[in-house]
Design an enzyme around this catalytic site. Structure first.
Site: not given
Lengths: 367, 367
Positions: A141, A211, A307, A340-341
């Site tokens: 990232s 967040r 992602d 993505h994580d």
């Protein structure tokens, strides 16, 4: 590591930052030839605590899946360094640091940070540590952006590079998501124009909302469906209220609340901005390949199928640019529904890919 | 249209709402047989002003692309009705309406609304207008949910149904995005627990953030790239600040600011909640097909390739359920890069599909 007025950080904003400091962790042992160093670059809300208990949260290191004894980035074999980025809030100089000119925290007087600034700061740290050459730079990232910037800015210092789940440019959609997060922070009256430190207030609600929104983008729809679906929270029927009826709501609220305990709101503004500004090709006449002309670095580019924040297309663009200058590059798109994580999670194919690449590179390097 | 204590709205929350009213617009002329009525159902932030100048914004009707003289939903031929949903803020009873029990606005004392409640309210309006049968019900997004609910709750009253860019169930990801929006509103101290009407405050900043975040989900990455890319706003170089450097930032800020001028924050909470609660199969033993058993309604299901908020998979699930009960259904997935908002935009294939379907249905109906 502290740097005085004799070693200012020359920032893209046109500022010579001094004094400044950079907080870092190391793992493993630097060999006699000083040739086994791996720099890990952290993502937006990460920090230097890659593989040790986090001093604030008490949780395990954020990349212990990948970094540690016997792991792909093997701390029994390599000397691993990770530094908090400039603009961050875990010890490296950032907006929460004291501004020597005023005696109070910088707040928005801190210069806007770029990915290149982060890399410059890391290079100065390595100079001080006496490490001329990195065996490898690795990160996902925003960490992957730093990896690419390292390869472009200091090709002679980087033997191998592993940019994961990243891109050479931040997309309009990603800028848009970041802007919503920033506006959420700035809409909180406790933000006080960035001067919340004056009376001890904190824009916790705004930062939590930021967040929560960002967290959705780190996961895939499939993950959210698998983990939560439409399951209700501790009850058999909906409450017909605005309580957290659904587990996914409760989960997101928790993510928001936990985040504000460990992160500075102004740092969040600065680091999202740094990602928005990232456009590596722009520094090279608009042609990405020019960023890597003559590069002898070996690259291993990794993306994940689900992602949608940094889709595979962005990684392909990197690979095309590297191919255009005949750089050494391997590319793996890993099939996963974790979004993505995935780069932070238990992804055996990620470990096999990076471990295999590093083993081959180590042989080539004579390690 | 006002309803007194003799015609309460029986809501899923277990409340008999009375008195209540429903605001609506009509276009065209009801024929003598009262058989040419088309009900248009609006989406989350829509209203009854489908094809006339909006009284608050002064803008053109929100669906003039599809509805009007000579358009697919031809007001020269059909009698078109659109009502503001219950829980809304454009004239139909909602959280901003006066609570007769207290003499002040309901705020969060308003019962939580469901899509079924919206449809019940519309049915009572049609009863009052003396329209037993609808030639067609059409709507996109939350409007499409109402279309499906109409077909399930009142199959004998619906000759044809066009659910567009919608689903029979709100996904975990969509609930998650809505929850972020609600938390943004609730984080605004001017929201005051939903009682912002007391001192004339408005949670405009929170609502604007909610809208900004939602707006991203209505577009596709390709649209954002095409419309804005990384172009800067009225300048040649980034400002190294938190101003709206990028056009996409400026655009989103404008979307947020414009929205709060025309929409009530509590209504936003209620209507997002209604969508979250939508799970048509749950009312039919968990089997979606059961919702349509024996249905003689003709369906035309439409989705858009780049709609990631209501992806085609959700439309396919509707089609599968309809096929399972041998209902009459046609299905078109329209190729476009415009994302979820495509249903509101100039999409010739949408006009051809709906226009053709309505023409055939009109022949079958003997119109």
């Amino acid at each position: 590591m502290a740097f005085g007025a004799d070693r200012p950080l020359a920032m893209d904003a046109g500022v010579l930052l001094a004094p400044w400091q950079i907080a870092y962790q190391t793992y493993g042992t630097l060999n006699a030839a000083r040739s086994n160093a791996i720099l890990v670059c952290h993502a937006l809300t990460g920090d230097q605590h890659v593989a040790n208990i986090h001093p604030v949260t008490g949780k395990r290191g954020w990349w212990e899946t990948l970094v540690g004894p016997g792991r792909p980035v093997d701390t029994d074999r390599f000397f691993v360094i990770c530094a908090n980025v400039v603009g961050g809030c875990l010890g490296t100089t950032g907006p929460a640091s004291l501004n020597p000119a005023t005696g109070e925290p910088y707040g928005l007087d801190f210069p806007v940070v770029t990915v290149r600034d982060m890399v410059r700061a890391q290079a100065l740290l390595l100079d001080r540590l006496g490490i001329d050459n990195l065996f490898c730079v690795v990160g996902g990232s925003m960490g992957g952006m730093q990896v690419l910037q390292w390869a472009a800015s200091f090709p002679e210092r980087v033997f191998a590079a592993i940019p994961i789940a990243t891109a050479c440019i931040h997309s309009a959609q990603n800028i848009a998501f970041h802007e919503v997060g920033r506006q959420a922070v700035m809409a909180d009256p406790d933000w006080r124009g960035g001067r919340y430190f004056v009376d001890g207030a904190k824009p916790s609600k705004g930062l939590a909302v930021a967040r929560m929104g960002a967290h959705i983008t780190y996961l895939s729809e499939a993950t959210l469906h698998r983990k939560f679906g439409r399951r209700l929270q501790d009850r058999a029927a909906p409450t017909f209220s605005f309580d957290a009826d659904f587990q996914v709501e409760s989960y997101l609220r928790y993510q928001g609340e936990a985040f504000v305990e460990r992160f500075d709101a102004n740092s969040y503004l600065y680091l999202t901005r740094a990602m928005d500004y990232f456009d590596l090709a722009a520094d090279y006449g608009g042609v990405l390949a020019n960023a890597f002309t003559g590069s002898r670095t070996r690259f291993c580019v990794v993306s994940f199928t689900s992602d949608w924040l940094f889709p595979t297309a962005g990684s392909r663009a990197i690979v095309h640019a590297l191919n255009a200058v005949a750089a050494s590059v391997s590319f793996v798109e890993i099939e996963t529904d974790k979004g993505h994580d995935a780069f932070l999670l238990d992804e055996p194919e990620l470990f096999a890919t990076t471990g295999g690449f590093l083993a081959a590179a180590a042989r080539a390097r004579g390690l």
